[in-house]
Design a protein around this motif. Structure first.
Motif, PDB file in Angstrom:
ATOM      1  N   GLN A  51      24.807  10.670 -28.911  1.00  0.00           N
ATOM      2  CA  GLN A  51      25.150  11.966 -29.496  1.00  0.00           C
ATOM      3  C   GLN A  51      26.269  11.807 -30.523  1.00  0.00           C
ATOM      4  O   GLN A  51      26.230  12.424 -31.580  1.00  0.00           O
ATOM      5  CB  GLN A  51      25.578  12.960 -28.417  1.00  0.00           C
ATOM      6  N   GLN A  52      27.252  10.987 -30.212  1.00  0.00           N
ATOM      7  CA  GLN A  52      28.360  10.764 -31.143  1.00  0.00           C
ATOM      8  C   GLN A  52      27.833  10.233 -32.478  1.00  0.00           C
ATOM      9  O   GLN A  52      28.288  10.644 -33.546  1.00  0.00           O
ATOM     10  CB  GLN A  52      29.382   9.789 -30.550  1.00  0.00           C
ATOM     11  N   GLN A  53      26.873   9.352 -32.396  1.00  0.00           N
ATOM     12  CA  GLN A  53      26.280   8.790 -33.606  1.00  0.00           C
ATOM     13  C   GLN A  53      25.559   9.877 -34.411  1.00  0.00           C
ATOM     14  O   GLN A  53      25.620   9.891 -35.645  1.00  0.00           O
ATOM     15  CB  GLN A  53      25.305   7.678 -33.216  1.00  0.00           C
ATOM     16  N   LYS A  54      24.902  10.796 -33.718  1.00  0.00           N
ATOM     17  CA  LYS A  54      24.211  11.898 -34.410  1.00  0.00           C
ATOM     18  C   LYS A  54      25.209  12.804 -35.116  1.00  0.00           C
ATOM     19  O   LYS A  54      24.972  13.230 -36.250  1.00  0.00           O
ATOM     20  CB  LYS A  54      23.376  12.696 -33.419  1.00  0.00           C
ATOM     21  N   TRP A  55      26.330  13.100 -34.463  1.00  0.00           N
ATOM     22  CA  TRP A  55      27.340  13.952 -35.099  1.00  0.00           C
ATOM     23  C   TRP A  55      27.913  13.251 -36.326  1.00  0.00           C
ATOM     24  O   TRP A  55      28.162  13.882 -37.349  1.00  0.00           O
ATOM     25  CB  TRP A  55      28.459  14.334 -34.128  1.00  0.00           C
ATOM     26  N   ASP A  56      28.129  11.933 -36.217  1.00  0.00           N
ATOM     27  CA  ASP A  56      28.628  11.166 -37.366  1.00  0.00           C
ATOM     28  C   ASP A  56      27.644  11.235 -38.532  1.00  0.00           C
ATOM     29  O   ASP A  56      28.052  11.373 -39.689  1.00  0.00           O
ATOM     30  CB  ASP A  56      28.863   9.703 -36.983  1.00  0.00           C
ATOM     31  N   GLU A  57      26.354  11.144 -38.220  1.00  0.00           N
ATOM     32  CA  GLU A  57      25.327  11.188 -39.270  1.00  0.00           C
ATOM     33  C   GLU A  57      25.287  12.560 -39.944  1.00  0.00           C
ATOM     34  O   GLU A  57      25.189  12.648 -41.172  1.00  0.00           O
ATOM     35  CB  GLU A  57      23.956  10.851 -38.664  1.00  0.00           C
ATOM     36  N   ILE A  58      25.379  13.612 -39.161  1.00  0.00           N
ATOM     37  CA  ILE A  58      25.408  14.966 -39.729  1.00  0.00           C
ATOM     38  C   ILE A  58      26.619  15.105 -40.642  1.00  0.00           C
ATOM     39  O   ILE A  58      26.507  15.589 -41.780  1.00  0.00           O
ATOM     40  CB  ILE A  58      25.425  16.031 -38.617  1.00  0.00           C
ATOM     41  N   GLU A  59      27.776  14.682 -40.150  1.00  0.00           N
ATOM     42  CA  GLU A  59      28.996  14.795 -40.945  1.00  0.00           C
ATOM     43  C   GLU A  59      28.885  13.981 -42.237  1.00  0.00           C
ATOM     44  O   GLU A  59      29.260  14.446 -43.314  1.00  0.00           O
ATOM     45  CB  GLU A  59      30.199  14.345 -40.129  1.00  0.00           C
ATOM     46  N   LYS A  60      28.347  12.791 -42.140  1.00  0.00           N
ATOM     47  CA  LYS A  60      28.185  11.925 -43.310  1.00  0.00           C
ATOM     48  C   LYS A  60      27.279  12.583 -44.349  1.00  0.00           C
ATOM     49  O   LYS A  60      27.585  12.586 -45.546  1.00  0.00           O
ATOM     50  CB  LYS A  60      27.596  10.579 -42.880  1.00  0.00           C
ATOM     51  N   ASN A  61      26.178  13.171 -43.918  1.00  0.00           N
ATOM     52  CA  ASN A  61      25.243  13.819 -44.851  1.00  0.00           C
ATOM     53  C   ASN A  61      25.875  15.029 -45.523  1.00  0.00           C
ATOM     54  O   ASN A  61      25.688  15.240 -46.726  1.00  0.00           O
ATOM     55  CB  ASN A  61      23.960  14.212 -44.134  1.00  0.00           C
ATOM     56  N   ILE A  62      26.625  15.811 -44.764  1.00  0.00           N
ATOM     57  CA  ILE A  62      27.271  16.982 -45.347  1.00  0.00           C
ATOM     58  C   ILE A  62      28.349  16.551 -46.338  1.00  0.00           C
ATOM     59  O   ILE A  62      28.441  17.096 -47.446  1.00  0.00           O
ATOM     60  CB  ILE A  62      27.836  17.903 -44.247  1.00  0.00           C
ATOM     61  N   HIS A  63      29.148  15.557 -45.976  1.00  0.00           N
ATOM     62  CA  HIS A  63      30.181  15.059 -46.886  1.00  0.00           C
ATOM     63  C   HIS A  63      29.557  14.461 -48.150  1.00  0.00           C
ATOM     64  O   HIS A  63      30.100  14.614 -49.248  1.00  0.00           O
ATOM     65  CB  HIS A  63      31.075  14.032 -46.200  1.00  0.00           C
ATOM     66  N   SER A  64      28.438  13.799 -47.989  1.00  0.00           N
ATOM     67  CA  SER A  64      27.765  13.218 -49.137  1.00  0.00           C
ATOM     68  C   SER A  64      27.318  14.311 -50.106  1.00  0.00           C
ATOM     69  O   SER A  64      27.547  14.216 -51.318  1.00  0.00           O
ATOM     70  CB  SER A  64      26.560  12.399 -48.666  1.00  0.00           C
ATOM     71  N   TRP A  65      26.693  15.364 -49.571  1.00  0.00           N
ATOM     72  CA  TRP A  65      26.293  16.482 -50.431  1.00  0.00           C
ATOM     73  C   TRP A  65      27.519  17.106 -51.095  1.00  0.00           C
ATOM     74  O   TRP A  65      27.501  17.388 -52.287  1.00  0.00           O
ATOM     75  CB  TRP A  65      25.539  17.546 -49.615  1.00  0.00           C
ATOM     76  N   ASP A  66      28.578  17.288 -50.317  1.00  0.00           N
ATOM     77  CA  ASP A  66      29.782  17.920 -50.837  1.00  0.00           C
ATOM     78  C   ASP A  66      30.382  17.099 -51.977  1.00  0.00           C
ATOM     79  O   ASP A  66      30.651  17.617 -53.063  1.00  0.00           O
ATOM     80  CB  ASP A  66      30.799  18.112 -49.714  1.00  0.00           C
ATOM     81  N   ASN A  67      30.556  15.805 -51.743  1.00  0.00           N
ATOM     82  CA  ASN A  67      31.185  14.942 -52.755  1.00  0.00           C
ATOM     83  C   ASN A  67      30.279  14.651 -53.945  1.00  0.00           C
ATOM     84  O   ASN A  67      30.746  14.607 -55.084  1.00  0.00           O
ATOM     85  CB  ASN A  67      31.636  13.626 -52.124  1.00  0.00           C
ATOM     86  N   ASP A  68      28.996  14.431 -53.687  1.00  0.00           N
ATOM     87  CA  ASP A  68      28.084  14.028 -54.756  1.00  0.00           C
ATOM     88  C   ASP A  68      27.529  15.197 -55.559  1.00  0.00           C
ATOM     89  O   ASP A  68      27.132  15.017 -56.709  1.00  0.00           O
ATOM     90  CB  ASP A  68      26.914  13.221 -54.188  1.00  0.00           C
ATOM     91  N   ILE A  69      27.499  16.375 -54.980  1.00  0.00           N
ATOM     92  CA  ILE A  69      26.885  17.506 -55.670  1.00  0.00           C
ATOM     93  C   ILE A  69      27.855  18.670 -55.811  1.00  0.00           C
ATOM     94  O   ILE A  69      28.202  19.069 -56.923  1.00  0.00           O
ATOM     95  CB  ILE A  69      25.595  17.952 -54.952  1.00  0.00           C
ATOM     96  N   ALA A  70      28.277  19.226 -54.694  1.00  0.00           N
ATOM     97  CA  ALA A  70      29.043  20.481 -54.724  1.00  0.00           C
ATOM     98  C   ALA A  70      30.323  20.366 -55.550  1.00  0.00           C
ATOM     99  O   ALA A  70      30.571  21.193 -56.425  1.00  0.00           O
ATOM    100  CB  ALA A  70      29.364  20.941 -53.308  1.00  0.00           C
ATOM    101  N   VAL A  71      31.125  19.366 -55.282  1.00  0.00           N
ATOM    102  CA  VAL A  71      32.398  19.216 -55.983  1.00  0.00           C
ATOM    103  C   VAL A  71      32.165  19.062 -57.485  1.00  0.00           C
ATOM    104  O   VAL A  71      32.882  19.653 -58.301  1.00  0.00           O
ATOM    105  CB  VAL A  71      33.200  18.027 -55.407  1.00  0.00           C
ATOM    106  N   LYS A  72      31.133  18.317 -57.856  1.00  0.00           N
ATOM    107  CA  LYS A  72      30.840  18.105 -59.271  1.00  0.00           C
ATOM    108  C   LYS A  72      30.340  19.381 -59.948  1.00  0.00           C
ATOM    109  O   LYS A  72      30.737  19.691 -61.073  1.00  0.00           O
ATOM    110  CB  LYS A  72      29.835  16.973 -59.426  1.00  0.00           C
ATOM    111  N   VAL A  73      29.482  20.128 -59.261  1.00  0.00           N
ATOM    112  CA  VAL A  73      28.985  21.389 -59.815  1.00  0.00           C
ATOM    113  C   VAL A  73      30.139  22.368 -60.002  1.00  0.00           C
ATOM    114  O   VAL A  73      30.259  23.016 -61.051  1.00  0.00           O
ATOM    115  CB  VAL A  73      27.885  21.993 -58.911  1.00  0.00           C
ATOM    116  N   ILE A  74      30.993  22.466 -59.004  1.00  0.00           N
ATOM    117  CA  ILE A  74      32.140  23.376 -59.096  1.00  0.00           C
ATOM    118  C   ILE A  74      33.057  22.962 -60.248  1.00  0.00           C
ATOM    119  O   ILE A  74      33.510  23.805 -61.031  1.00  0.00           O
ATOM    120  CB  ILE A  74      32.902  23.425 -57.755  1.00  0.00           C
TER     121      ILE A  74
END
Length: 133
Positions: free
Chosen positions: A98-121
């Motif tokens: 389960q810990q690994q799954k939470w890490d994966e979710i967090e990694k994917n959200i951070h990736s979207w945030d850093n690679d897309i959202a922050v740049k669009v903003i």
């Protein structure tokens, strides 16, 4: 009727019946606790998804309209997702899978945030102040 183990006399059959009832009750209680645990995790995952969708919508709205009042769901979503993941990690600390799954979710959200959202903003803010190229 001596030795038949009537339930009223507390004979062997009554004790076996009571033990079976007790065991069934304990098994049912364990199953209910497991269902509640699973339900709480599923609810938390649903909440993460809802906040993430709201974050995406906020970034799209800001990109299209350029109004800063579009961004509060984005900021709130980041906070809420972090809090939910911290709670999930705490509640499943004994489960490395389960810990690994939470890490994966967090990694994917951070990736979207850093690679897309922050740049669009950033690009939209530059457009707003007339410095976009």
């Amino acid at each position: 009727m001596q030795g038949t183990g009537s339930a009223f006399m507390g004979g062997p059959n009554a004790r076996v019946g009571l033990f079976a009832a007790y065991y069934a009750l304990q098994t049912e209680e364990a199953a209910i606790k497991e269902m509640e645990y699973t339900y709480s995790i599923r609810t938390s995952i649903r909440d993460i998804r809802t906040h993430f969708v709201n974050m995406q919508a906020a970034v799209r709205a800001f990109a299209l309209r350029g109004y800063l009042d579009s961004l509060p769901p984005y900021d709130e979503g980041k906070k809420q997702i972090a809090a939910i993941l911290a709670d999930l990690r705490s509640n499943t600390a004994q489960d490395p899978d389960q810990q690994q799954k939470w890490d994966e979710i967090e990694k994917n959200i951070h990736s979207w945030d850093n690679d897309i959202a922050v740049k669009v903003i950033d690009v939209r803010q530059k457009i707003n102040i007339g410095k976009a190229t």
